[in-house]
Design a protein around this motif. Structure first.
Motif, PDB file in Angstrom:
ATOM      1  N   ARG A   1     -48.243 -29.561  -9.451  1.00 29.83           N
ATOM      2  CA  ARG A   1     -48.191 -30.070  -8.084  1.00 29.83           C
ATOM      3  C   ARG A   1     -49.192 -31.207  -7.908  1.00 29.83           C
ATOM      4  O   ARG A   1     -50.151 -31.348  -8.681  1.00 29.83           O
ATOM      5  CB  ARG A   1     -48.520 -28.964  -7.094  1.00 29.83           C
ATOM      6  CG  ARG A   1     -47.640 -27.741  -7.221  1.00 29.83           C
ATOM      7  CD  ARG A   1     -46.205 -28.007  -6.819  1.00 29.83           C
ATOM      8  NE  ARG A   1     -45.406 -26.787  -6.881  1.00 29.83           N
ATOM      9  CZ  ARG A   1     -44.135 -26.711  -6.519  1.00 29.83           C
ATOM     10  NH1 ARG A   1     -43.511 -27.776  -6.080  1.00 29.83           N
ATOM     11  NH2 ARG A   1     -43.474 -25.563  -6.606  1.00 29.83           N
ATOM     12  N   ALA A   2     -48.957 -31.999  -6.879  1.00 35.93           N
ATOM     13  CA  ALA A   2     -49.920 -33.033  -6.510  1.00 35.93           C
ATOM     14  C   ALA A   2     -51.190 -32.380  -5.978  1.00 35.93           C
ATOM     15  O   ALA A   2     -51.225 -31.184  -5.641  1.00 35.93           O
ATOM     16  CB  ALA A   2     -49.318 -33.958  -5.454  1.00 35.93           C
ATOM     17  N   ALA A   3     -52.256 -33.182  -5.888  1.00 35.75           N
ATOM     18  CA  ALA A   3     -53.577 -32.647  -5.544  1.00 35.75           C
ATOM     19  C   ALA A   3     -53.600 -31.953  -4.188  1.00 35.75           C
ATOM     20  O   ALA A   3     -54.366 -31.008  -3.978  1.00 35.75           O
ATOM     21  CB  ALA A   3     -54.610 -33.771  -5.584  1.00 35.75           C
ATOM     22  N   ASN A   4     -52.781 -32.400  -3.235  1.00 39.72           N
ATOM     23  CA  ASN A   4     -52.801 -31.814  -1.891  1.00 39.72           C
ATOM     24  C   ASN A   4     -51.809 -30.664  -1.744  1.00 39.72           C
ATOM     25  O   ASN A   4     -51.482 -30.263  -0.630  1.00 39.72           O
ATOM     26  CB  ASN A   4     -52.503 -32.893  -0.848  1.00 39.72           C
ATOM     27  CG  ASN A   4     -51.128 -33.514  -1.046  1.00 39.72           C
ATOM     28  OD1 ASN A   4     -50.572 -33.481  -2.140  1.00 39.72           O
ATOM     29  ND2 ASN A   4     -50.587 -34.096   0.016  1.00 39.72           N
ATOM     30  N   ASP A   5     -51.319 -30.123  -2.854  1.00 43.18           N
ATOM     31  CA  ASP A   5     -50.292 -29.086  -2.830  1.00 43.18           C
ATOM     32  C   ASP A   5     -50.787 -27.898  -3.645  1.00 43.18           C
ATOM     33  O   ASP A   5     -50.954 -27.994  -4.860  1.00 43.18           O
ATOM     34  CB  ASP A   5     -49.001 -29.647  -3.429  1.00 43.18           C
ATOM     35  CG  ASP A   5     -47.794 -28.758  -3.189  1.00 43.18           C
ATOM     36  OD1 ASP A   5     -47.986 -27.541  -3.006  1.00 43.18           O
ATOM     37  OD2 ASP A   5     -46.662 -29.279  -3.210  1.00 43.18           O
ATOM     38  N   ASP A   6     -51.022 -26.755  -2.980  1.00 43.42           N
ATOM     39  CA  ASP A   6     -51.613 -25.611  -3.664  1.00 43.42           C
ATOM     40  C   ASP A   6     -50.580 -24.606  -4.166  1.00 43.42           C
ATOM     41  O   ASP A   6     -50.932 -23.497  -4.584  1.00 43.42           O
ATOM     42  CB  ASP A   6     -52.625 -24.902  -2.767  1.00 43.42           C
ATOM     43  CG  ASP A   6     -52.002 -24.392  -1.471  1.00 43.42           C
ATOM     44  OD1 ASP A   6     -50.772 -24.549  -1.298  1.00 43.42           O
ATOM     45  OD2 ASP A   6     -52.742 -23.850  -0.627  1.00 43.42           O
ATOM     46  N   ARG A   7     -49.303 -24.957  -4.179  1.00 45.91           N
ATOM     47  CA  ARG A   7     -48.288 -24.064  -4.729  1.00 45.91           C
ATOM     48  C   ARG A   7     -48.411 -23.965  -6.253  1.00 45.91           C
ATOM     49  O   ARG A   7     -48.956 -24.853  -6.910  1.00 45.91           O
ATOM     50  CB  ARG A   7     -46.885 -24.550  -4.368  1.00 45.91           C
ATOM     51  CG  ARG A   7     -46.507 -24.401  -2.915  1.00 45.91           C
ATOM     52  CD  ARG A   7     -45.156 -25.036  -2.624  1.00 45.91           C
ATOM     53  NE  ARG A   7     -45.190 -26.492  -2.761  1.00 45.91           N
ATOM     54  CZ  ARG A   7     -44.108 -27.272  -2.730  1.00 45.91           C
ATOM     55  NH1 ARG A   7     -42.909 -26.735  -2.582  1.00 45.91           N
ATOM     56  NH2 ARG A   7     -44.223 -28.586  -2.836  1.00 45.91           N
ATOM     57  N   ASP A   8     -47.863 -22.896  -6.817  1.00 44.37           N
ATOM     58  CA  ASP A   8     -47.791 -22.782  -8.266  1.00 44.37           C
ATOM     59  C   ASP A   8     -46.894 -23.891  -8.825  1.00 44.37           C
ATOM     60  O   ASP A   8     -46.028 -24.422  -8.116  1.00 44.37           O
ATOM     61  CB  ASP A   8     -47.211 -21.421  -8.666  1.00 44.37           C
ATOM     62  CG  ASP A   8     -48.155 -20.271  -8.339  1.00 44.37           C
ATOM     63  OD1 ASP A   8     -49.373 -20.522  -8.271  1.00 44.37           O
ATOM     64  OD2 ASP A   8     -47.657 -19.143  -8.145  1.00 44.37           O
ATOM     65  N   PRO A   9     -47.074 -24.253 -10.090  1.00 44.87           N
ATOM     66  CA  PRO A   9     -46.203 -25.287 -10.681  1.00 44.87           C
ATOM     67  C   PRO A   9     -44.734 -24.908 -10.582  1.00 44.87           C
ATOM     68  O   PRO A   9     -44.374 -23.718 -10.537  1.00 44.87           O
ATOM     69  CB  PRO A   9     -46.662 -25.333 -12.141  1.00 44.87           C
ATOM     70  CG  PRO A   9     -48.063 -24.818 -12.119  1.00 44.87           C
ATOM     71  CD  PRO A   9     -48.102 -23.778 -11.035  1.00 44.87           C
TER      72      PRO A   9
ATOM     73  N   VAL B   1     -51.405 -35.639 -11.961  1.00 43.21           N
ATOM     74  CA  VAL B   1     -50.812 -36.158 -10.724  1.00 43.21           C
ATOM     75  C   VAL B   1     -49.583 -35.355 -10.317  1.00 43.21           C
ATOM     76  O   VAL B   1     -49.141 -35.433  -9.169  1.00 43.21           O
ATOM     77  CB  VAL B   1     -50.446 -37.652 -10.853  1.00 43.21           C
ATOM     78  CG1 VAL B   1     -51.673 -38.480 -11.133  1.00 43.21           C
ATOM     79  CG2 VAL B   1     -49.388 -37.874 -11.924  1.00 43.21           C
ATOM     80  N   GLY B   2     -49.002 -34.592 -11.242  1.00 45.61           N
ATOM     81  CA  GLY B   2     -47.917 -33.691 -10.897  1.00 45.61           C
ATOM     82  C   GLY B   2     -46.581 -34.381 -10.695  1.00 45.61           C
ATOM     83  O   GLY B   2     -46.413 -35.584 -10.909  1.00 45.61           O
ATOM     84  N   SER B   3     -45.598 -33.556 -10.272  1.00 52.68           N
ATOM     85  CA  SER B   3     -44.246 -34.009  -9.939  1.00 52.68           C
ATOM     86  C   SER B   3     -43.520 -34.631 -11.122  1.00 52.68           C
ATOM     87  O   SER B   3     -42.621 -35.460 -10.944  1.00 52.68           O
ATOM     88  CB  SER B   3     -44.281 -34.994  -8.770  1.00 52.68           C
ATOM     89  OG  SER B   3     -44.848 -34.387  -7.630  1.00 52.68           O
TER      90      SER B   3
END
Length: 700
Positions: free
Chosen positions: A625-633, A591-593
């Motif tokens: 990152r969250a699923a809708n975010d394609d940036r690198d960690p 889930v990221g963040s």
């Protein structure tokens, strides 16, 4: 020393919030200890309501004392909490409000972590968190911080979801003289404080006042939401590159008086000149300023043995909170072009007031052999009122012909005025069914007037295998009530409510072990697994709008390891490591963040010549990152902090020097996928660089 005096030592400084009452029921060996040994035990009551040694508590719990805080290189509550394993402090775009992420569980407003001050929730009805104008909390008036990692709804009800943080302020037992101090540091930070109390005679009292003003760290943002808007419209309105706005003025005032079996507390938290961080919708705002005023009052009556083996604590409390706009909040800067031209900026000024009244009765019955039975009932009434908003745009984002216009008491106001009533009843049994075994079971029922009811059980099995080794197996269910914003907002330019929301539910399973290797070394470890149902988040529904929705299930697992090593009379090592992985069951992705790995270590030296020195290392692993975010960690980072204390520099005077982020590391915390654009601030949120704070404190 007799049991009554030992009990007094145990209860000194324990929060009333854990629904506990003074009792002398214990077979855990506390009575066999000398007062000196007793003073070395970390005792907590937050886990079950009963004062219990930390290793035998009915939850995975951390206790941070005032002495710990004095040894840390921390200048604010958020920096202290970052030292707790499995708890990471990151930032929201809303005035850079802190988000207390426990075991990877959090959403935009971070309502999943319950914060108590002296056992009373400071939960904001409107948003579900501590309010977006929280702006941290100073440390001089804090006596103890207790943190439950894991659910706590069986005792604490709503929002004790990912964990519980109880902040106990200093009372008469902690302040027995007059103490004053001043401080000055980086970013033109100025502070002063005053404390006075008396623990003598029938009337005991304590008073504390703290003041701070700062320009904030002003870390740089390279691009923001307006940057992309400029590219699309041909304007050049963005304030980026530019600083994040973290200026603030704060006042913290506490007063406590006790007489016989009655305790009265008054508190005030004033926040003024609060900057908007990276901007409310992630477009740098150099103009907007918020303020907040929080008042609290509580009166507690403790009736011991009103009948044989039966005691009752009655508590009445009142809490008032506000969000006020001091200077126009520019959601987008002057010159922006949206559905029209806004030469003065796209301005929206949201405000509100709210109040909450609570009445609780918590009883303890000791008449059953080997059992402690607790029963609690209570009710609360909360009201979000005086919702205000002035703005210069219409619901379709076109300019208002008259410029900035008040929309109070209209359908356009950002938040409807609502009230909420709730009731609860809980039952808990602490059963010592064998010499080395204890089973703590409980269940709590809550009813809410605006969404329905919920029932949350708990089980804690504790085995004192030897004098040095304790194991515990824990199960708990918790819920998180939807906030007023999540349920009812209809005219916010960014988010919409949803009256069909269900509460979030979590089921958690934990195994913990504590091992006293020898007199110098204490090890503890735990593993956990949780399942979340009906998690609430704001979901993109098109037209630059997001709506609160139950988005499905999440699961998480991980573990935490802690070490305390007293090398000798002068050197102490404290360290911890935490791992977590939280997965969205719909996508099977992280889930990221939140960091998957965290490592913290502190070495403190007491030269026994009035000099105290500590060095801290904090490593935070990369954050997906969250699923809708394609940036690198977000990259991992390491910070080093130092603290030097010279006691009795002059008679009664102490000098304190705190240096944070020694290497001036460019620390970044993840910005979310943007509200208006997919990545409004692609370079993430800058945190504090190198900073120095010098303080002088004088005790009379």
């Amino acid at each position: 020393m007799n049991k009554l005096k030992i009990l007094t030592l145990l209860m000194a400084g324990l929060p009333t919030a854990a629904h506990g009452v003074n009792d002398d029921f214990s077979d855990d060996g506390l009575w066999d200890l000398s007062p000196e040994e007793l003073g070395q035990i970390r005792v907590t009551s937050i886990a079950s309501g009963t004062p219990t040694p930390l290793d035998k508590a009915a939850a995975i719990t951390t206790v941070i004392t005032a002495n710990d805080i004095e040894a840390m290189a921390a200048t604010d509550l958020d920096e202290v909490l970052e030292t707790v394993p499995g708890l990471h402090v990151t930032r929201s775009q809303l005035a850079y409000a802190p988000r207390y992420v426990i075991r990877g569980i959090a959403s935009a407003n971070n309502p999943q972590t319950l914060v108590l001050i002296n056992g009373i929730p400071v939960t904001n009805l409107a948003l579900g968190n501590r309010g977006n104008v929280w702006a941290g909390m100073p440390l001089k008036s804090i006596a103890k911080i207790e943190v439950i990692r894991g659910p706590g709804s069986a005792l604490y009800g709503a929002d004790a979801f990912a964990g519980v943080i109880n902040i106990q302020t200093k009372g008469p037992e902690d302040i027995d003289n007059l103490k004053v101090g001043v401080g000055y540091g980086s970013f033109d930070t100025k502070s002063s404080w005053f404390q006075f109390g008396s623990n003598e005679g029938p009337v005991k009292f304590a008073a504390s006042v703290e003041y701070e003003t700062t320009d904030g760290h002003q870390g740089k943002i390279g691009e923001d939401a307006q940057t992309l808007n400029d590219q699309n419209t041909g304007t050049s309105a963005s304030n980026a590159p530019g600083p994040v706005n973290t200026m603030r003025d704060s006042v913290e005032a506490r007063f406590e008086v006790g007489y016989d079996d009655i305790t009265v507390r008054l508190g005030y938290q004033g926040r003024y000149n609060i900057g908007t961080g990276p901007g409310l919708i992630e477009a740098i705002d150099n103009n907007g300023r918020f303020a907040s005023n929080r008042y609290n009052f509580d009166i507690t009556h403790q009736a011991d043995e009103i009948i044989e083996d039966f005691s009752v604590v009655t508590q009445l409390s009142y809490y008032q909170d506000s969000q006020e706009v001091e200077e126009n909040v520019q959601l987008f800067p002057p010159g922006t072009l949206l559905a029209g031209t806004f030469p003065d900026g796209f301005i929206g000024n949201p405000g509100y007031k709210e109040e909450i009244v609570r009445l609780n009765f918590n009883s303890l019955y000791k008449g059953f052999d080997a059992h402690l039975v607790r029963i609690g009932v209570g009710a609360s009434w909360g009201d979000v009122y005086e919702v205000t908003e002035s703005k210069n745009f219409n619901p379709d984002f076109t300019p208002k012909p008259g410029g900035i216009t008040s929309v109070d008491d209209t359908d356009e106001v950002w938040l409807p005025e609502k009230d909420r009533t709730s009731y609860f009843v809980y039952l808990q049994d602490e059963w010592k069914f064998a010499q080395d075994w204890q089973l703590i079971s409980g269940v709590r029922y809550d009813y809410y007037s605006d969404f329905g009811d919920t029932t949350n059980p708990r089980l804690s099995l504790i085995w004192a295998a030897t004098d040095d080794l304790t194991a515990k197996l824990l199960y708990g269910r918790a819920f998180r009530a939807p906030s007023i914003e999540e349920l009812f907002v209809t005219s916010n330019p960014v988010t919409l409510g949803n009256q069909d929301l269900s509460p979030e539910i979590i089921d958690s399973y934990e195994l913990g072990i504590a091992y006293q290797v020898n007199k110098q070394i204490l090890l503890s470890a735990n593993i956990f697994h949780y399942e979340i149902k009906d998690f609430i988040n704001f979901v993109d529904i098109g037209n630059n709008r997001r709506q609160a929705q139950n988005i499905g299930t999440r699961s998480g697992q991980g573990g935490e390891l802690e070490l305390s090593y007293e090398v000798n009379d002068q050197i102490m090592l404290v360290s911890n490591y935490a791992y977590q992985k939280s997965t969205d069951k719909r996508t099977e992705e992280d889930v990221g963040s939140a960091p998957n790995h965290q490592l913290y270590a502190r070495v403190q030296f007491d030269t026994q010549k009035n000099v105290l020195f500590s060095a801290e290392v904090n490593w935070v692993g990369e954050q997906s990152r969250a699923a809708n975010d394609d940036r690198d960690p977000t990259p991992s980072y390491t910070t080093i902090d130092l603290k030097y204390t010279q006691q009795n520099l002059l008679q009664g005077m102490d000098l304190i020097l705190t240096l944070r982020n020694l290497s001036d590391k460019d620390v970044r915390e993840p910005s979310p996928a943007g509200t208006i654009t997919p990545t409004a601030i692609p370079g993430d949120y800058p945190m504090v660089g190198r900073s120095l704070l010098a303080e002088i404190e004088y005790s009379f």
